[in-house]
Design an enzyme around this catalytic site. Structure first.
Site, PDB file in Angstrom:
ATOM      1  N   LYS A 281       0.845  -1.198   0.000  1.00 19.88           N
ATOM      2  CA  LYS A 281       0.000   0.000   0.000  1.00 19.88           C
ATOM      3  C   LYS A 281       0.877   1.244   0.000  1.00 19.88           C
ATOM      4  O   LYS A 281       0.640   2.183  -0.763  1.00 19.88           O
ATOM      5  CB  LYS A 281      -0.926   0.005   1.231  1.00 19.88           C
ATOM      6  CG  LYS A 281      -2.096  -0.936   1.093  1.00 19.88           C
ATOM      7  CD  LYS A 281      -2.835  -1.151   2.403  1.00 19.88           C
ATOM      8  CE  LYS A 281      -3.909  -2.221   2.222  1.00 19.88           C
ATOM      9  NZ  LYS A 281      -4.509  -2.668   3.478  1.00 19.88           N
TER      10      LYS A 281
ATOM     11  N   ASP B   6     -11.368   3.178   4.153  1.00 18.46           N
ATOM     12  CA  ASP B   6     -11.813   1.779   4.065  1.00 18.46           C
ATOM     13  C   ASP B   6     -13.335   1.693   3.938  1.00 18.46           C
ATOM     14  O   ASP B   6     -13.870   0.645   3.587  1.00 18.46           O
ATOM     15  CB  ASP B   6     -11.385   1.015   5.330  1.00 18.46           C
ATOM     16  CG  ASP B   6     -10.192   0.107   5.082  1.00 18.46           C
ATOM     17  OD1 ASP B   6      -9.942  -0.247   3.911  1.00 18.46           O
ATOM     18  OD2 ASP B   6      -9.524  -0.261   6.067  1.00 18.46           O
TER      19      ASP B   6
ATOM     20  N   GLN C  54      -4.885  -1.320   9.666  1.00 15.69           N
ATOM     21  CA  GLN C  54      -4.847  -2.679   9.117  1.00 15.69           C
ATOM     22  C   GLN C  54      -5.506  -3.648  10.091  1.00 15.69           C
ATOM     23  O   GLN C  54      -5.126  -3.716  11.266  1.00 15.69           O
ATOM     24  CB  GLN C  54      -3.379  -3.070   8.851  1.00 15.69           C
ATOM     25  CG  GLN C  54      -3.199  -4.408   8.166  1.00 15.69           C
ATOM     26  CD  GLN C  54      -3.722  -4.418   6.733  1.00 15.69           C
ATOM     27  OE1 GLN C  54      -3.499  -3.502   5.976  1.00 15.69           O
ATOM     28  NE2 GLN C  54      -4.426  -5.482   6.386  1.00 15.69           N
TER      29      GLN C  54
END
Ligand code: NDP
Length: 296
Positions: free
Chosen positions: A54, A121, A98
């Site tokens: 990422k 997200d 995460q």
């Protein structure tokens, strides 16, 4: 029939190139550089690889990447303090924590602490609600990427039967919402669903997001259907020489029946990170009150 392979890797590359162009424009015209903060707690090897990828792709797209690696023993309140700082930081437009988190930290508390405008997200209840009610909102990356591939492959989805196998908050439920918004007739299947093979055979679009290696067999597929394999499963190689990654779909069987199919790897996976970058760019535009240059 042999299914057309849907090239998620190639599509994601093109998407990242488009985002890089938009970012160049945003910097030149408005002096804004989108910034993505990624928070990793602990040393889970798979999570470390995801976070590294990422960060690399964020920088390649011309955005700023801020990595925060915290020890597995970090307390929930310390993590929430960091999120508060990132919420207030004007250089940060997207915040990603995460998952999974260690058991002593509440994922719900962490997700709800992220300011919805920076929740790239799309897991915050405000974004979940907005997506469900069709009022904008940040769309979770994996369903967003899957939907791009479906629309690229099929065009107009009106009236098609879609079956989503899996009802997680991260993939299955938002995927169903996006398909519904495109006027599909949607069924969501899960571990209690009866006669899943028969249900799957009714699908013009079948999305498998289960986490069970090669569960979806060739005789579950309506001839010509579009099959999206979200699964990422590590299975031991037959000769014992390590692991290989397979999806939730028995690729060789399904390929003989479906009209189009995403491979694993190289299908949905690369789209997820590209959509994270798209969401960060969109968040930066919205936070600064700017129109987006391009559409996705
Ligand atoms: P979850 O474990 O959260 O959800 C799995 C879902 O599958 C649940 O709803 C569960 O039903 C359902 N399920 C389990 N067993 C069966 C069964 N035998 N028949 C029918 N349904 C079943 O997984 P995620 O949604 O987080 O992820 C799904 C897969 O996608 C995983 O392989 C994951 O690694 C992958 N993934 C890939 C991403 C990518 O970028 N490509 C991103 C995110 C995930 P129930 O609710 O009843 O328990």
């Amino acid at each position: 029939m042999v299914a057309e392979l849907i090239d998620g890797k190639g599509f994601a590359l093109g998407l990242r190139e488009r985002i890089a162009t938009y970012v160049t424009h945003l910097k030149a015209e408005h002096g804004v550089t989108p910034g993505l903060a990624v928070v990793l707690v602990g040393e889970d090897p798979a999570s470390q690889i995801y976070v590294r990828n990422k960060a690399k792709q964020t920088v390649e797209t011309g955005m700023n990447s801020f990595e925060h690696k915290l020890d597995v023993t970090v307390s929930e309140s310390q993590l929430l303090t960091l999120i508060g700082r990132l919420n207030a930081d004007p250089a940060v437009h997207g915040i990603l924590v995460q998952l999974p988190l260690p058991a002593h930290i509440s994922e719900k508390a962490v997700i709800e602490a992220i300011t919805p405008a920076k929740d790239v997200d799309g897991f915050h209840p405000e974004n979940v609600g907005r997506v469900a009610s069709g009022e904008g909102g940040i769309v979770p990356c994996t369903p967003m990427g899957s939907m791009m591939l479906i629309r690229h492959t099929l065009g107009d989805l009106s009236g098609l039967n879609a079956v989503v196998v899996g009802r997680s908050n991260i993939v299955g439920k938002p995927m169903a919402q996006l398909l519904l918004a495109q006027n599909c007739t949607v069924t969501v299947a899960h571990s209690r669903t009866r006669d899943l093979p028969a249900l799957a055979r009714s699908a013009d679009i079948l999305v498998a997001a289960v986490g069970r290696a090669e569960m979806v067999r060739g005789d579950w597929i309506k001839p010509g259907a579009c099959v999206i394999d979200v699964g990422i499963n590590r299975v031991e190689k037959a000769d014992g020489s390590g692991y290989r990654v397979v999806g939730d779909v028995a690729f060789d069987e399904v390929r003989e029946v479906a009209g189009s199919l995403t491979p694993v790897p190289g299908g949905v996976g690369p789209m997820t990170i590209a959509c994270l970058l798209a969401n960060t760019y969109l968040a930066a535009c919205r936070i600064h009150g700017l129109a987006t240059v391009g559409a996705f």
